[in-house]
Design a protein around this motif. Sequence first.
Motif, PDB file in Angstrom:
ATOM      1  N   ALA A  97      72.559  56.874 -13.431  1.00  0.00           N
ATOM      2  CA  ALA A  97      73.445  57.652 -14.317  1.00  0.00           C
ATOM      3  C   ALA A  97      73.060  59.135 -14.246  1.00  0.00           C
ATOM      4  CB  ALA A  97      73.350  57.119 -15.745  1.00  0.00           C
ATOM      5  N   HIS A  98      74.035  59.995 -14.577  1.00  0.00           N
ATOM      6  CA  HIS A  98      73.899  61.438 -14.275  1.00  0.00           C
ATOM      7  C   HIS A  98      72.669  62.109 -14.889  1.00  0.00           C
ATOM      8  CE1 HIS A  98      77.590  61.429 -12.189  1.00  0.00           C
ATOM      9  NE2 HIS A  98      78.373  61.301 -13.243  1.00  0.00           N
ATOM     10  N   GLY A  99      72.261  61.649 -16.100  1.00  0.00           N
ATOM     11  CA  GLY A  99      71.171  62.367 -16.771  1.00  0.00           C
ATOM     12  C   GLY A  99      69.775  61.849 -16.489  1.00  0.00           C
ATOM     13  N   VAL A 100      69.660  60.731 -15.775  1.00  0.00           N
ATOM     14  CA  VAL A 100      68.369  60.035 -15.709  1.00  0.00           C
ATOM     15  C   VAL A 100      67.318  60.808 -14.914  1.00  0.00           C
ATOM     16  CG1 VAL A 100      67.221  57.929 -14.914  1.00  0.00           C
ATOM     17  CG2 VAL A 100      69.396  57.784 -16.155  1.00  0.00           C
ATOM     18  N   ALA A 101      67.682  61.299 -13.740  1.00  0.00           N
ATOM     19  CA  ALA A 101      66.687  62.011 -12.916  1.00  0.00           C
ATOM     20  C   ALA A 101      66.202  63.269 -13.636  1.00  0.00           C
ATOM     21  CB  ALA A 101      67.286  62.365 -11.553  1.00  0.00           C
ATOM     22  N   THR A 126      77.812  52.482 -28.485  1.00  0.00           N
ATOM     23  CA  THR A 126      76.659  53.386 -28.455  1.00  0.00           C
ATOM     24  C   THR A 126      75.669  52.941 -27.385  1.00  0.00           C
ATOM     25  OG1 THR A 126      76.877  53.657 -30.847  1.00  0.00           O
ATOM     26  CG2 THR A 126      74.824  54.433 -29.848  1.00  0.00           C
ATOM     27  N   TRP A 127      75.313  53.886 -26.489  1.00  0.00           N
ATOM     28  CA  TRP A 127      74.273  53.606 -25.487  1.00  0.00           C
ATOM     29  C   TRP A 127      73.354  54.818 -25.442  1.00  0.00           C
ATOM     30  CZ3 TRP A 127      79.572  52.983 -23.873  1.00  0.00           C
ATOM     31  CH2 TRP A 127      79.996  51.647 -23.759  1.00  0.00           C
ATOM     32  N   ASP A 128      72.456  54.904 -26.414  1.00  0.00           N
ATOM     33  CA  ASP A 128      71.623  56.100 -26.593  1.00  0.00           C
ATOM     34  C   ASP A 128      70.134  55.787 -26.450  1.00  0.00           C
ATOM     35  OD1 ASP A 128      73.870  57.550 -27.164  1.00  0.00           O
ATOM     36  OD2 ASP A 128      73.424  57.865 -29.293  1.00  0.00           O
ATOM     37  N   ILE A 129      69.410  56.714 -25.888  1.00  0.00           N
ATOM     38  CA  ILE A 129      67.945  56.671 -25.872  1.00  0.00           C
ATOM     39  C   ILE A 129      67.454  58.022 -26.389  1.00  0.00           C
ATOM     40  CG2 ILE A 129      65.863  56.493 -24.442  1.00  0.00           C
ATOM     41  CD1 ILE A 129      67.492  54.828 -22.455  1.00  0.00           C
ATOM     42  N   GLU A 130      66.607  58.002 -27.410  1.00  0.00           N
ATOM     43  CA  GLU A 130      66.068  59.240 -27.977  1.00  0.00           C
ATOM     44  C   GLU A 130      64.552  59.172 -27.955  1.00  0.00           C
ATOM     45  OE1 GLU A 130      67.711  59.435 -31.893  1.00  0.00           O
ATOM     46  OE2 GLU A 130      69.776  59.645 -31.185  1.00  0.00           O
ATOM     47  N   MET A 151      75.531  58.066 -23.785  1.00  0.00           N
ATOM     48  CA  MET A 151      76.546  57.537 -22.857  1.00  0.00           C
ATOM     49  C   MET A 151      75.889  56.790 -21.680  1.00  0.00           C
ATOM     50  SD  MET A 151      79.435  58.475 -24.190  1.00  0.00           S
ATOM     51  CE  MET A 151      80.625  58.338 -22.854  1.00  0.00           C
ATOM     52  N   GLY A 152      74.916  55.931 -22.003  1.00  0.00           N
ATOM     53  CA  GLY A 152      74.318  55.107 -20.953  1.00  0.00           C
ATOM     54  C   GLY A 152      73.554  55.879 -19.905  1.00  0.00           C
ATOM     55  N   GLY A 153      72.957  56.995 -20.315  1.00  0.00           N
ATOM     56  CA  GLY A 153      72.157  57.787 -19.378  1.00  0.00           C
ATOM     57  C   GLY A 153      72.915  58.925 -18.740  1.00  0.00           C
ATOM     58  N   ASN A 154      74.176  59.108 -19.122  1.00  0.00           N
ATOM     59  CA  ASN A 154      74.996  60.106 -18.438  1.00  0.00           C
ATOM     60  C   ASN A 154      74.958  61.493 -19.065  1.00  0.00           C
ATOM     61  OD1 ASN A 154      76.380  58.904 -16.063  1.00  0.00           O
ATOM     62  ND2 ASN A 154      76.862  57.339 -17.588  1.00  0.00           N
ATOM     63  N   LEU A 155      74.581  61.569 -20.341  1.00  0.00           N
ATOM     64  CA  LEU A 155      74.566  62.859 -21.045  1.00  0.00           C
ATOM     65  C   LEU A 155      73.139  63.154 -21.485  1.00  0.00           C
ATOM     66  CD1 LEU A 155      77.499  63.185 -23.580  1.00  0.00           C
ATOM     67  CD2 LEU A 155      76.573  64.918 -22.030  1.00  0.00           C
ATOM     68  N   LEU A 156      72.581  64.252 -21.010  1.00  0.00           N
ATOM     69  CA  LEU A 156      71.213  64.628 -21.373  1.00  0.00           C
ATOM     70  C   LEU A 156      71.222  65.782 -22.364  1.00  0.00           C
ATOM     71  CD1 LEU A 156      68.109  64.543 -21.020  1.00  0.00           C
ATOM     72  CD2 LEU A 156      68.397  66.007 -19.001  1.00  0.00           C
ATOM     73  N   GLU A 157      70.454  65.591 -23.459  1.00  0.00           N
ATOM     74  CA  GLU A 157      70.261  66.670 -24.428  1.00  0.00           C
ATOM     75  C   GLU A 157      68.774  66.921 -24.586  1.00  0.00           C
ATOM     76  OE1 GLU A 157      73.949  65.212 -27.349  1.00  0.00           O
ATOM     77  OE2 GLU A 157      71.897  65.412 -28.129  1.00  0.00           O
ATOM     78  N   ARG A 207      72.948  70.231 -24.947  1.00  0.00           N
ATOM     79  CA  ARG A 207      73.371  69.613 -23.701  1.00  0.00           C
ATOM     80  C   ARG A 207      72.753  70.344 -22.513  1.00  0.00           C
ATOM     81  NH1 ARG A 207      78.363  67.844 -21.084  1.00  0.00           N
ATOM     82  NH2 ARG A 207      77.628  67.303 -18.995  1.00  0.00           N
ATOM     83  N   VAL A 208      72.166  69.577 -21.593  1.00  0.00           N
ATOM     84  CA  VAL A 208      71.643  70.149 -20.360  1.00  0.00           C
ATOM     85  C   VAL A 208      72.709  69.952 -19.286  1.00  0.00           C
ATOM     86  CG1 VAL A 208      69.839  70.011 -18.616  1.00  0.00           C
ATOM     87  CG2 VAL A 208      69.272  69.675 -21.033  1.00  0.00           C
ATOM     88  N   ASP A 209      73.168  71.063 -18.721  1.00  0.00           N
ATOM     89  CA  ASP A 209      74.289  70.996 -17.776  1.00  0.00           C
ATOM     90  C   ASP A 209      73.813  70.830 -16.341  1.00  0.00           C
ATOM     91  OD1 ASP A 209      76.432  71.094 -19.489  1.00  0.00           O
ATOM     92  OD2 ASP A 209      76.282  73.271 -19.703  1.00  0.00           O
ATOM     93  N   GLY A 210      74.756  70.978 -15.437  1.00  0.00           N
ATOM     94  CA  GLY A 210      74.410  71.019 -14.014  1.00  0.00           C
ATOM     95  C   GLY A 210      74.259  69.659 -13.384  1.00  0.00           C
ATOM     96  N   GLN A 211      74.761  68.594 -14.050  1.00  0.00           N
ATOM     97  CA  GLN A 211      74.622  67.263 -13.475  1.00  0.00           C
ATOM     98  C   GLN A 211      75.927  66.741 -12.893  1.00  0.00           C
ATOM     99  OE1 GLN A 211      72.975  65.106 -16.867  1.00  0.00           O
ATOM    100  NE2 GLN A 211      72.405  67.166 -17.499  1.00  0.00           N
TER     101      GLN A 211
END
Lengths: 303, 303
Positions: free
Chosen positions: B119-123, B222-226, B238-244, B249-253
């Motif tokens: 998912a987009h935010g994981v790496a 809801t698919w959140d990890i905090e 969003m299941g690893g897709n949105l990083l904060e 919000r951290v962009d560029g993904q």
Amino acid sequence: MRIALVGIGKIALDQHVPALADSPDWDLAATVSRSGSVPGVDAFTDIDAMLKAHPDVGTVSLCLPPVPRFDAAVQVLRAGRHLMLEKPPGATLSEVHVLADLARAQGVTIFASWHSRMAHGVAAAKAWLAGKTVHKGRIIWREDIRKWHPGQDWILAAGGMGVFDPGINALSILTEILPAPVHLRTAELDVPANRQAPIAARLNLSQDITADLDFRQEGPQTWDIELQTDAGHLALRMGGNLLEVDGTRVDGQDSIMGEYPALYARMAGLVRDGASDLDLAPMVLVADAFTLGQRTTVDPFDF
Amino acid sequence: MRIALVGIGKIALDQHVPALADSPDWDLAATVSRSGSVPGVDAFTDIDAMLKAHPDVGTVSLCLPPVPRFDAAVQVLRAGRHLMLEKPPGATLSEVHVLADLARAQGVTIFASWHSRMAHGVAAAKAWLAGKTVHKGRIIWREDIRKWHPGQDWILAAGGMGVFDPGINALSILTEILPAPVHLRTAELDVPANRQAPIAARLNLSQDITADLDFRQEGPQTWDIELQTDAGHLALRMGGNLLEVDGTRVDGQDSIMGEYPALYARMAGLVRDGASDLDLAPMVLVADAFTLGQRTTVDPFDF
């Protein structure tokens, strides 16, 4: 080499203390226990206090039940001491992986002991099976929980493993002697209506091996493993202590040392070699049985 | 490189087939399925027949449910082909260990894929967490089983894993991004009176991380990890897709490829390098939850 024992209960007094007393390798220098102690041995109630008072103790052996064992194991490894664990090596697989990483980082020995693998017939059974193909087999492991674990409610609680507490001994032998690795196909678990852990279980493993585990066996107790191969029939009876090939007792095993003396001899060898032994195969099969198992509620059980 | 897909169901048609169609690495040469097929692709109903007819297929990807997957995986590996597995890589840990041994013996690649790790935010989350200490955290993974798995009774049967079928996605992200390994401390499992697998679960993990998994979530999903660290607060939504990070919000993904295209790119790299990737950490945590979990019977569930 100086060693400390943590958890001075029935298994420690029955097995670990006599094995250490007779060992040419080990000197029991300290104990840690809420209530138990060993005459003439420095006794502590706190593991960190013992580790600080005894820098001479290079190795610690844990005889605690699985659930409290993890925190004690971390204390031992963080103090840079070698670690020996009673079976099973933890309450969960993930915590044992954490211990393995920590032992590696600290450069110390970790030994997950499986005492039944040291039973008199096991090494000979493994040697006989090498190179053969197993076609079919069965484990019958039936004992009386009231006799061996009187009043021990924790064993039938969540995390207590129920009938897998003895059954894992059979699985530890099976995974040691089989020439090819085995995996679980299906499992049935019988759980008393007033308990969380199974009091009986039936497993179907690959290589057409079944396991019949039951904690409700009154009268004669049975701890048998029977395997049919392309070159004859093997039976291990009495918890791995009696080996039969094609129905005939195989002799010459009487000189081998007892299970716990053999475990401590193995630990001494691991420490001298800077090696570790952490085979989780028996525990993986139990976790698989809990994951896959079809549960049936059976009659309530009281001690 | 030519590849075959086995199991042409919803996940294959929704994800695998489009990912392969767009891939610069792969050419979908054959399918195996009892009923499904892909227009223009050589279709089989028997895996051995496909393997014999297609010596050009060096890699096979399995999209079967966990229970029938093992026998198919063995056929692929015995035929000397590389193997890619949908998550989870098997119905039991012991069978995946058997597959790992077989792949090693055959000298082929085995890849246990975890799509949520792509998912987009994981790496970016993993990179941000590196070197930090996690103090506390929570997973909230709540979705509607009727929406995502309509009528799929197998998912609530023994071996179907219940709420861990989606929950293992959260655990696959968590075990990927945490700087230190995590283990299970306690678990509570809610099992419907007419089912075998839990429909909800609450986990307590080390590092003070909790997980709230529920399959009965109607309305918003809801698919959140905090995670709280010594240097700020991270959230993956969003299941690893949105990083904060610290609420921003951290962009560029946006340029990163989708989950399944990324999995097939990874598989191509593994095959080229002669490497394998078989991380069982998410599956170990699930097996631990089944082993340790305190079960509560809850209201019957019907689709």
